[in-house]
Design an enzyme around this catalytic site. Structure first.
Site, PDB file in Angstrom:
ATOM      1  N   TYR A 156       1.603 -14.233  -7.138  1.00 10.12           N
ATOM      2  CA  TYR A 156       0.191 -13.816  -7.225  1.00 10.12           C
ATOM      3  C   TYR A 156      -0.723 -15.040  -7.340  1.00 10.12           C
ATOM      4  CZ  TYR A 156      -3.859 -11.156  -9.006  1.00 10.12           C
ATOM      5  OH  TYR A 156      -5.107 -10.601  -9.195  1.00 10.12           O
ATOM      6  N   LYS A 160      -3.597 -16.350  -4.753  1.00 14.07           N
ATOM      7  CA  LYS A 160      -5.000 -16.459  -5.165  1.00 14.07           C
ATOM      8  C   LYS A 160      -5.523 -17.896  -5.015  1.00 14.07           C
ATOM      9  CE  LYS A 160      -5.619 -12.148  -6.059  1.00 14.07           C
ATOM     10  NZ  LYS A 160      -6.530 -11.365  -5.208  1.00 14.07           N
TER      11      LYS A 160
HETATM   12  P1  NAP Z   1      -6.677  -2.010  -7.889  1.00 15.18           P
HETATM   13  O1  NAP Z   1      -7.426  -1.118  -8.834  1.00 15.18           O
HETATM   14  O2  NAP Z   1      -5.197  -1.990  -7.897  1.00 15.18           O
HETATM   15  O3  NAP Z   1      -7.220  -1.726  -6.404  1.00 15.18           O
HETATM   16  C1  NAP Z   1      -6.699  -2.431  -5.321  1.00 15.18           C
HETATM   17  C2  NAP Z   1      -7.147  -1.767  -4.042  1.00 15.18           C
HETATM   18  O4  NAP Z   1      -6.541  -2.480  -2.943  1.00 15.18           O
HETATM   19  C3  NAP Z   1      -6.719  -0.315  -3.934  1.00 15.18           C
HETATM   20  O5  NAP Z   1      -7.771   0.444  -3.396  1.00 15.18           O
HETATM   21  C4  NAP Z   1      -5.541  -0.380  -2.969  1.00 15.18           C
HETATM   22  O6  NAP Z   1      -5.340   0.738  -2.169  1.00 15.18           O
HETATM   23  C5  NAP Z   1      -5.963  -1.523  -2.073  1.00 15.18           C
HETATM   24  N1  NAP Z   1      -4.846  -2.080  -1.322  1.00 15.18           N
HETATM   25  C6  NAP Z   1      -3.641  -2.458  -1.792  1.00 15.18           C
HETATM   26  N2  NAP Z   1      -2.879  -2.896  -0.773  1.00 15.18           N
HETATM   27  C7  NAP Z   1      -3.608  -2.784   0.357  1.00 15.18           C
HETATM   28  C8  NAP Z   1      -3.379  -3.075   1.723  1.00 15.18           C
HETATM   29  N3  NAP Z   1      -2.208  -3.580   2.154  1.00 15.18           N
HETATM   30  N4  NAP Z   1      -4.363  -2.829   2.617  1.00 15.18           N
HETATM   31  C9  NAP Z   1      -5.544  -2.297   2.220  1.00 15.18           C
HETATM   32  N5  NAP Z   1      -5.830  -2.007   0.936  1.00 15.18           N
HETATM   33  C10 NAP Z   1      -4.868  -2.252   0.019  1.00 15.18           C
HETATM   34  O7  NAP Z   1      -7.086  -3.534  -8.101  1.00 15.18           O
HETATM   35  P2  NAP Z   1      -8.387  -4.209  -8.770  1.00 15.18           P
HETATM   36  O8  NAP Z   1      -8.066  -4.522 -10.172  1.00 15.18           O
HETATM   37  O9  NAP Z   1      -9.619  -3.462  -8.407  1.00 15.18           O
HETATM   38  O10 NAP Z   1      -8.364  -5.615  -7.983  1.00 15.18           O
HETATM   39  C11 NAP Z   1      -9.135  -5.868  -6.815  1.00 15.18           C
HETATM   40  C12 NAP Z   1      -8.968  -7.322  -6.439  1.00 15.18           C
HETATM   41  O11 NAP Z   1      -9.391  -8.146  -7.532  1.00 15.18           O
HETATM   42  C13 NAP Z   1      -7.522  -7.718  -6.145  1.00 15.18           C
HETATM   43  O12 NAP Z   1      -7.493  -8.661  -5.106  1.00 15.18           O
HETATM   44  C14 NAP Z   1      -7.071  -8.351  -7.449  1.00 15.18           C
HETATM   45  O13 NAP Z   1      -6.025  -9.256  -7.245  1.00 15.18           O
HETATM   46  C15 NAP Z   1      -8.350  -9.032  -7.876  1.00 15.18           C
HETATM   47  N6  NAP Z   1      -8.394  -9.334  -9.323  1.00 15.18           N
HETATM   48  C16 NAP Z   1      -8.297  -8.335 -10.259  1.00 15.18           C
HETATM   49  C17 NAP Z   1      -8.337  -8.668 -11.604  1.00 15.18           C
HETATM   50  C18 NAP Z   1      -8.257  -7.633 -12.685  1.00 15.18           C
HETATM   51  O14 NAP Z   1      -8.192  -8.021 -13.861  1.00 15.18           O
HETATM   52  N7  NAP Z   1      -8.264  -6.332 -12.380  1.00 15.18           N
HETATM   53  C19 NAP Z   1      -8.479 -10.004 -11.982  1.00 15.18           C
HETATM   54  C20 NAP Z   1      -8.568 -10.987 -11.011  1.00 15.18           C
HETATM   55  C21 NAP Z   1      -8.530 -10.632  -9.678  1.00 15.18           C
HETATM   56  P3  NAP Z   1      -4.511   2.045  -2.653  1.00 15.18           P
HETATM   57  O15 NAP Z   1      -5.484   2.830  -3.445  1.00 15.18           O
HETATM   58  O16 NAP Z   1      -4.136   2.681  -1.373  1.00 15.18           O
HETATM   59  O17 NAP Z   1      -3.336   1.530  -3.434  1.00 15.18           O
END
Ligand code: NAP
Length: 248
Positions: A156, A160
């Site tokens: 991961y 990133k």
């Molecule tokens: P999340 O709630 O798990 O949502 C991720 C989204 O990405 C979901 O809608 C998922 O679709 C979609 N997805 C996964 N694989 C995919 C693919 N192959 N093609 C198209 N869509 C896909 O995650 P989040 O926490 O909102 O995170 C969003 C972004 O922010 C990510 O890149 C994550 O790494 C980054 N981030 C998050 C955090 C945190 O603390 N939450 C911190 C730093 C960075 P499905 O609904 O179909 O599964």
């Protein structure tokens, strides 16, 4: 008057979480929003309905961001439906955490493909469109662990960090065409991705955050709005950490 009036944005993986908050924030500020998700499930339908209720055009597209050909197809379809693309947010992301000695090749490949290759796929597909428009803002959703690394998240964190290098390179390459590229590095944000963590792990994160709490998807969306809009017209090639001072 919205900050994104007349603009068209693509947000990948926006059915829920941070992507959904960004899609809704952009729509509130007047953008038409095309967003993708692996499959159009109830979450995607609800997000689409919420965007349209704001009086702008919103449409969900089923696409696997990790798939090059699928991305070419969906970007061509979005162009046909929306007519232009001003903003791209590479948000789709997954985790497959584990110690490096136990990490499987499949865990490594999945995370690199969904988090990093996806951004290449979308940037490659939208750049000729932004090139012709002489305008565009690309935002890669990185993470603080892409800046600092994190034990048990080698795949991961590498993906990133790659998103930061990709944004900086594209900023340098496409800047002369008035195309900007930046990365957002969120810290600990309260979404379904972090909800699955045990309470003691969450407490551990809060203890490391000077603001003593997790961030909200809206707090990340506000930064995405800044980078998408003309408020940031001279900001390119940068990483904005949204982490309550966890990384300084
Ligand atoms: P999340 O709630 O798990 O949502 C991720 C989204 O990405 C979901 O809608 C998922 O679709 C979609 N997805 C996964 N694989 C995919 C693919 N192959 N093609 C198209 N869509 C896909 O995650 P989040 O926490 O909102 O995170 C969003 C972004 O922010 C990510 O890149 C994550 O790494 C980054 N981030 C998050 C955090 C945190 O603390 N939450 C911190 C730093 C960075 P499905 O609904 O179909 O599964």
């Amino acid at each position: 008057m919205g900050l994104l009036d007349g603009k068209v944005a693509i947000v990948t993986g926006a059915a829920r979480g941070i992507g959904r908050a960004i899609a809704l924030k952009f729509a509130q500020e007047g953008a038409d929003v095309a967003f993708t998700d692996l499959a159009i499930d109830d979450n995607a339908k609800a997000t689409e309905a919420e965007i349209n209720a704001l009086g702008v055009k919103g449409k969900a597209y089923a696409s696997n961001a990790a798939d090059y050909a699928d991305t070419e197809r969906v970007v061509a379809q979005i162009m046909e439906d929306f007519g232009r693309i001003d903003v791209l947010v590479n948000n789709a992301g997954i985790t497959r955490d584990g110690a490096i000695k136990r990490m499987t090749e499949q865990q490594w490949d999945m995370v690199i493909n969904v988090n990093l290759k996806s951004a290449f796929n979308f940037i490659h597909a939208v750049q000729p469109i932004m090139f012709k428009q002489k305008n565009g803002s690309i935002i890669n959703m990185s993470s603080v662990v892409g800046v600092s690394g994190n034990a048990n998240q080698a795949n991961y964190a590498a993906s990133k960090a790659g998103l930061i290098g990709l944004a900086k390179s594209v900023a340098q390459e496409l800047g002369p065409r008035n195309i900007r590229a930046n990365a957002i590095a969120p810290g600990f944000i309260l979404t379904e991705m972090t909800d699955v963590l045990p309470d003691n792990v969450k407490e551990g994160w809060y203890a490391q955050i000077p603001l003593r709490r997790g961030g909200t998807p809206e707090e990340v969306a506000n930064v995405a709005l800044f980078l998408a809009s003309d408020l940031s017209s001279f900001v390119s090639g940068q990483v904005l950490q949204v982490c309550g001072a966890m990384n300084t």
